[in-house]
Design an enzyme around this catalytic site. Structure first.
Site, mmCIF file in Angstrom:
data_model
loop_
_atom_site.group_PDB
_atom_site.id
_atom_site.type_symbol
_atom_site.label_atom_id
_atom_site.label_comp_id
_atom_site.label_asym_id
_atom_site.label_seq_id
_atom_site.Cartn_x
_atom_site.Cartn_y
_atom_site.Cartn_z
ATOM 1 N N HIS A 117 0.873 -1.197 0.000
ATOM 2 C CA HIS A 117 0.000 0.000 0.000
ATOM 3 C C HIS A 117 0.900 1.234 0.000
ATOM 4 C CE1 HIS A 117 -3.742 2.230 1.575
ATOM 5 N NE2 HIS A 117 -2.837 3.141 1.280
ATOM 6 N N ALA A 141 -3.659 14.513 5.723
ATOM 7 C CA ALA A 141 -3.417 13.245 6.414
ATOM 8 C C ALA A 141 -2.351 12.451 5.676
ATOM 9 C CB ALA A 141 -4.707 12.435 6.468
ATOM 10 N N HIS A 201 -4.407 -0.837 6.101
ATOM 11 C CA HIS A 201 -3.956 -0.035 7.243
ATOM 12 C C HIS A 201 -4.888 -0.160 8.443
ATOM 13 C CE1 HIS A 201 -6.804 2.648 5.323
ATOM 14 N NE2 HIS A 201 -5.958 3.094 4.435
ATOM 15 N N HIS A 233 -10.369 0.892 2.106
ATOM 16 C CA HIS A 233 -10.145 1.890 3.157
ATOM 17 C C HIS A 233 -11.328 1.771 4.110
ATOM 18 C CE1 HIS A 233 -8.583 5.825 4.741
ATOM 19 N NE2 HIS A 233 -9.763 5.730 5.324
ATOM 20 N N HIS A 260 1.535 5.388 -1.653
ATOM 21 C CA HIS A 260 1.150 6.570 -2.434
ATOM 22 C C HIS A 260 2.405 7.163 -3.064
ATOM 23 C CE1 HIS A 260 -2.949 6.776 -0.762
ATOM 24 N NE2 HIS A 260 -2.369 6.240 0.298
ATOM 25 N N LEU A 261 2.426 7.223 -4.387
ATOM 26 C CA LEU A 261 3.592 7.804 -5.083
ATOM 27 C C LEU A 261 3.291 9.173 -5.667
ATOM 28 C CD1 LEU A 261 5.136 4.788 -7.062
ATOM 29 C CD2 LEU A 261 6.081 5.933 -5.046
ATOM 30 N N ARG A 262 1.990 9.529 -5.767
ATOM 31 C CA ARG A 262 1.597 10.806 -6.404
ATOM 32 C C ARG A 262 2.074 10.857 -7.857
ATOM 33 N NH1 ARG A 262 -1.440 10.865 -1.886
ATOM 34 N NH2 ARG A 262 -0.348 11.697 -0.083
ATOM 35 N N LYS A 302 -9.407 -0.411 -5.605
ATOM 36 C CA LYS A 302 -9.376 0.262 -4.313
ATOM 37 C C LYS A 302 -10.732 0.864 -4.010
ATOM 38 C CE LYS A 302 -7.907 2.432 -0.695
ATOM 39 N NZ LYS A 302 -6.717 2.568 0.105
ATOM 40 N N ASP A 359 1.448 2.575 3.543
ATOM 41 C CA ASP A 359 0.601 3.768 3.368
ATOM 42 C C ASP A 359 1.466 5.030 3.416
ATOM 43 O OD1 ASP A 359 -1.662 5.235 2.843
ATOM 44 O OD2 ASP A 359 -2.469 5.121 4.877
ATOM 45 N N ASN A 367 -5.331 7.290 -5.877
ATOM 46 C CA ASN A 367 -6.053 8.531 -5.515
ATOM 47 C C ASN A 367 -5.317 9.784 -5.985
ATOM 48 O OD1 ASN A 367 -4.045 8.107 -3.523
ATOM 49 N ND2 ASN A 367 -5.204 9.211 -1.961
ATOM 50 N N LEU A 402 -4.759 9.020 8.177
ATOM 51 C CA LEU A 402 -6.062 8.353 8.235
ATOM 52 C C LEU A 402 -5.916 6.902 7.792
ATOM 53 C CD1 LEU A 402 -8.362 11.172 6.846
ATOM 54 C CD2 LEU A 402 -8.355 10.246 9.170
HETATM 55 O O1 DOR Z 1 -3.187 9.265 5.825
HETATM 56 C C1 DOR Z 1 -3.602 8.999 4.713
HETATM 57 N N1 DOR Z 1 -3.098 9.597 3.610
HETATM 58 N N2 DOR Z 1 -4.581 8.109 4.589
HETATM 59 C C2 DOR Z 1 -5.173 7.865 3.410
HETATM 60 O O2 DOR Z 1 -6.064 7.057 3.367
HETATM 61 C C3 DOR Z 1 -4.788 8.618 2.206
HETATM 62 C C4 DOR Z 1 -3.427 9.121 2.302
HETATM 63 C C5 DOR Z 1 -3.096 10.161 1.247
HETATM 64 O O3 DOR Z 1 -3.380 9.919 0.068
HETATM 65 O O4 DOR Z 1 -2.538 11.185 1.595
HETATM 66 ZN ZN ZN Z 2 -3.329 5.090 1.703
#
Ligand code: DOR
Ligand code: ZN
Length: 347
Positions: free
Chosen positions: A14, A264, A175, A137, A16-18, A100, A248, A42, A220
Site C-alpha cells: 500500500h 493526512a 492499514h 479503506h 502513495h507515489l503521487r 481500491k 501507506d 487517488n 487516516l
Molecule cells: O493518511 C492517509 N493519507 N490516509 C489515506 O487514506 C490517504 C493518504 C493520502 O493519500 O494522503
Molecule cells: Zn493510503
C-alpha cells in the site's frame, strides 16, 4: 559481534507515489529497498480505467532512476461508474492487481468514492469471479460517528455485509488500526488479509496530541489508543500470514501538513525497514520480519516472493534525512521517536 539479517527483498502492499515532481522525489525512497508496491490510485483526477492505470505506470517507470529496479503493481479506483468489462481486461492483461474502495469523503482525494454500494455490485461480482482483490479503506464517513470508532463501525455496517453478499470476493483490509480490525481478520479464514503500516506499529494517539499538535503524525485512519497499537504489534509479529506490510507512505509537502487544515499522511518510505527491524527485535520476533515484509503479501496476491534479498545490519544509530526535497517543497520523513540501529546495508 555484528548482527545481520538477510531477508527476501520486501514489497510494500500500500503506497502513495503521487505524480510529477513529488513522484520523482519519493520513488527512489521506496525503490531503494522494495521490489514492488501496490500503487494507490487517488490522484486528481483518480486512476479509474485500465488506460489511465497504464499511463500512470509508464510515468512511474519513466521517473525511476537509472540502475534501480522496481515494479509498480497498479490499482484502479472503484467508482459507481466502474465498468466490470474494463476491470476484467485490465486484470487479464496483468496490468492491474487490485481495485481500491474508498468510501466517498473518507480521506485525501476520495470524493469519487462509493456512496451507494449496490451500484458497485456487478464489479464486485466480476472481481470475485476472477479472483481480483479489493483493497478497502475501512472507515465510515457518517458525521455522527466518532473518528476513533470509524473502523469498527465500518466492519459491522459495510465490510461484513459486502463480504456476505459477494462470496468469494478477496479483500484486503488496509492499514488496520484497531483490535477490532485484527479480530475481524482472525475470525475469517478465507479471502481476507490486512495490511499494517509502519507508523501504526509505533505511534498511538498521544503522539499526535500530547504536548502540542504534531501534524506529521496525523494520518487516516487516525492512530488509536495504546491498546490498539499493542494489538497491531501482536498481529504483525505473530507470524500469522494474513497480516502483511502496507506502509501507506503518503507524502504531503510540509506546507500542506503544517497548516490550519493539515493533510493526512505519514511519509515512511525512507526509513520503514529500519523502523520495522527495531519493532520486530523489540518484540522478540526478528525471525518473523521476513514473513511480514516479504512473504505474506505475495502469497495473498498469488505472486512469487522476490528472489533478490536485502541485508540489515545492527550497529550504531543510523540516521536518515529529516526531510526530502522536492520541486514542490520539502516532505518530512517519519520520526519514530527513538534511535534506529538497523541499517539496510545491502539492497
Ligand atoms: O493518511 C492517509 N493519507 N490516509 C489515506 O487514506 C490517504 C493518504 C493520502 O493519500 O494522503
Ligand atoms: Zn493510503
Amino acid at each position: 559481534m555484528t548482527q545481520t539479517l538477510t531477508i527476501r527483498r520486501p514489497d510494500d502492499w500500500h503506497l502513495h507515489l503521487r505524480d510529477g515532481a513529488v513522484l520523482a522525489a519519493v520513488l527512489p525512497e521506496t525503490a531503494r529497498h522494495f521490489g514492488r508496491a501496490i500503487i494507490m490510485p487517488n490522484l486528481v483526477p483518480p486512476v479509474v480505467t485500465g488506460a489511465q492505470a497504464a499511463a500512470y505506470r509508464d510515468r512511474i517507470l519513466a521517473a525511476l532512476p537509472e540502475g534501480m529496479t522496481f515494479e509498480p503493481l497498479m490499482t484502479l479506483y472503484l467508482t459507481e461508474d466502474t465498468d466490470p468489462a474494463d476491470v476484467e481486461a485490465a486484470a487479464a492483461s496483468g496490468l492491474v492487481k487490485a481495485l481500491k474502495l474508498y468510501p466517498a469523503g473518507a480521506t485525501t482525494n476520495s470524493a469519487s468514492g462509493v456512496t451507494n454500494f449496490d451500484k458497485v455490485r456487478p464489479v464486485l461480482e466480476k472481481m470475485a469471479e476472477i479472483g481480483l482483490p479489493l483493497c478497502v479503506h475501512g472507515e465510515v464517513t457518517d458525521h455522527d460517528i466518532d473518528i476513533f470508532d470509524r473502523e469498527a463501525v465500518f466492519i459491522d455496517r459495510v465490510l461484513d455485509p459486502i463480504r456476505r453478499a459477494t462470496p468469494g470476493l478477496r479483500v484486503v483490509m488496509e492499514h488496520i488500526t484497531t483490535s477490532d480490525g485484527v479480530d475481524y481478520v482472525k475470525s475469517n479464514t478465507e479471502n481476507l488479509g490486512a495490511t499494517i503500516t509502519t507508523h501504526h506499529l509505533i505511534i498511538n494517539r498521544n503522539h499526535i496530541l500530547v504536548g502540542g499538535i504534531k501534524p506529521h503524525y496525523y494520518c487516516l485512519p487516525v492512530a488509536k489508543r495504546e491498546s490498539h497499537r499493542q494489538a497491531l504489534r501482536k498481529a504483525a509479529t505473530s507470524g500469522d500470514t494474513r497480516f502483511f506490510l502496507g506502509t501507506d507512505s503518503a507524502p504531503h509537502t510540509d506546507e500542506n501538513k503544517e497548516s490550519a487544515c493539515g493533510c493526512a499522511g505519514c511519509f515512511t518510505a525512507s526509513n520503514t525497514m529500519s523502523c520495522l527491524a527495531q519493532v520486530f527485535e523489540e518484540d522478540g520476533a526478528l525471525d518473523r520480519l521476513e514473513g511480514f515484509a516479504s512473504l505474506n503479501g505475495p502469497a495473498f496476491y498469488r505472486l512469487p516472493a522476490n528472489e533478490a534479498t536485502i541485508t540489515l545490519t545492527k550497529g550504531d544509530a543510523v540516521t536518515y534525512p529529516d526531510k526530502i526535497e522536492t520541486a514542490d517543497g520539502p516532505i518530512t520523513v517519519f520520526d519514530p521517536g527513538f534511535p534506529l540501529h538497523w541499517a539496510v546495508t545491502e539492497a
